[in-house]
Write an enzyme that holds these catalytic residues in place. Structure first.
Site, PDB file in Angstrom:
ATOM      1  N   TRP A  94     -14.378  -7.372  -0.067  1.00 54.54           N
ATOM      2  CA  TRP A  94     -12.970  -7.321   0.816  1.00 54.54           C
ATOM      3  C   TRP A  94     -13.067  -7.296   2.346  1.00 54.54           C
ATOM      4  CZ3 TRP A  94     -10.059  -8.757  -2.830  1.00 54.54           C
ATOM      5  CH2 TRP A  94      -9.984  -8.285  -3.990  1.00 54.54           C
ATOM      6  N   ASP A 100      -9.030  -0.500   5.537  1.00 52.60           N
ATOM      7  CA  ASP A 100      -8.753  -0.654   4.556  1.00 52.60           C
ATOM      8  C   ASP A 100      -9.274   0.562   3.323  1.00 52.60           C
ATOM      9  OD1 ASP A 100      -8.406  -1.703   1.684  1.00 52.60           O
ATOM     10  OD2 ASP A 100      -9.497  -3.672   2.231  1.00 52.60           O
ATOM     11  N   LYS A 146      -5.393   0.822  -7.041  1.00 54.43           N
ATOM     12  CA  LYS A 146      -6.662   1.313  -7.126  1.00 54.43           C
ATOM     13  C   LYS A 146      -6.694   3.138  -7.483  1.00 54.43           C
ATOM     14  CE  LYS A 146      -8.816  -2.642  -6.632  1.00 54.43           C
ATOM     15  NZ  LYS A 146      -8.736  -3.054  -5.290  1.00 54.43           N
TER      16      LYS A 146
END
Ligand code: PLP
Length: 358
Positions: free
Chosen positions: A102, A169, A193
């Site tokens: 990511w 993030d 998530k």
């Protein structure tokens, strides 16, 4: 039928009580005899949902004055391109830490907007650790990092200290532990998530840090446009915002982020302890950087894979397979996963070792 134990990495497990309320609202929301899915997002009833969701984020994380809370569309991946538009100055430069898939995606998208300086990376050891003590040039517009690396199973337990604006993030560990929001210029997270169903992306942004890039920003990528319209610049992802609001209410009832952190640590300790002591398995990342949310591990002898997988299937364990890019196993232990599911997994791991004479 026995219970399914859901270790899915995302979209993830949600509390039963939340799913029940979400189901009811899909049929009849607020006693309107209409579904939540078929009313205007500008209706009083939905505006109240959006306001409550934003308020709960502020309350649970202690968001200081001067920050805006937004629920946007497009997932965390759209933020990879949105955030440099808002923070990377014309001719400027941004620092990024590369700690996994990511983070690399964020670096790639940032590079489409301006100059990116990768100031630290753990790619040399296949992202099995968190880089520490690296230098951050004082002249960059911001530092970007990924607090929890969902795929590799590493997590920043201490955040980088710097005077440059920090953007993070937090997709896979937001609301898992207390954080000091005032240290960040921006925090973002896809809902799916640890907060709700896919569709909404949470953005927490310092208002006075916006509007200084000298760029023309397309409206949908402009945080100031979204702030001005109170997160309703266009139709928000209503169902995802609603279910996120329910999950955040559940978390508040639970006692908030400091209470859930204790529960999360207890789950992680139980599983890592088993990984370390069970002769059939080993962990794959540096011990001090292990994620509380996503525990990655492998079999010492891959010849046993089929047998162990069958035991997992018989035990109705869902989502334990490692990411397709890494292999092995990954147990995602998000907020709503009960300790009893981790204990159930540990029992299977022990029974497996027992079958092999351990
Ligand atoms: C899942 C994930 C993403 C991507 O999220 P999308 O909402 O699917 O775009 C980004 N960052 C991290 C840390 C993730 O875990």
């Amino acid at each position: 039928m026995s219970k399914v134990h859901n270790f899915s990495a995302g979209p993830c497990i949600l509390p039963d009580s939340v799913l029940k309320q979400a189901g009811a609202a899909a049929l009849n929301f607020d006693g309107l005899d209409l579904s939540l899915l078929e009313i205007s997002h500008r209706s009083r009833n939905f505006v109240a949902v959006m306001e409550k969701a934003r308020r709960l984020v502020k309350e649970l994380l202690g968001v200081p004055d001067g920050y805006s809370v937004l629920f946007l569309q497009g997932g965390a991946s759209t933020q990879f391109i949105t955030l440099p538009h808002n923070f990377l100055k014309e001719g400027g430069k941004a620092a990024y830490v590369s700690t996994g898939t990511w983070a690399k995606n964020a670096i790639k998208e940032g590079g489409l907007v301006g100059e990116i300086d990768v100031v630290a990376s753990s790619e040399d050891k296949n992202f099995t650790y968190i880089p520490k003590g690296f230098q951050i040039p004082p002249d960059v517009d911001y530092l970007h990092f990924t607090s929890n690396n969902t795929i590799y199973g590493t997590e920043f337990h201490e955040f980088p200290e710097t005077d440059v604006p920090i953007i993070c993030d937090m997709s896979s560990d937001i609301f898992s532990r207390p954080i000091d929001v005032s240290k960040f210029t921006m925090i973002y997270a896809g809902a799916q998530k640890n907060m709700g169903p896919a569709g909404a992306t949470l953005v927490i942004v310092r208002e006075d840090a916006l509007g200084h890039t000298g760029r023309n920003i397309p409206s949908m990528l402009d945080y100031q446009a979204h702030i001005k319209k109170e997160s309703m610049f266009n139709t928000p992802p209503v169902f995802s915002v609603y279910v996120s609001m329910l999950t955040l209410s559940w978390l508040k009832e639970f006692g908030g982020v400091s209470e859930i952190e204790k529960a999360n640590k207890a789950k992680a300790e139980l599983l890592y302890n088993e990984i370390d002591n069970n002769p059939m398995f080993r962990g794959v990342v540096a011990e001090e950087d292990r994620s509380i949310m996503n525990a990655t591990f492998v079999l010492n002898d891959s010849a046993n894979e089929e047998e162990f997988n069958q035991m997992l299937a018989d035990g109705r364990i869902n989502g334990l397979k490692g990411h397709r890019s890494v292999g092995g196993y990954r147990a995602s232990m998000y907020n709503a996963l009960p300790l009893e599911s981790v204990q159930f997994l540990v029992d299977i791991m022990q029974a497996f070792a027992g079958k092999h004479g351990n």
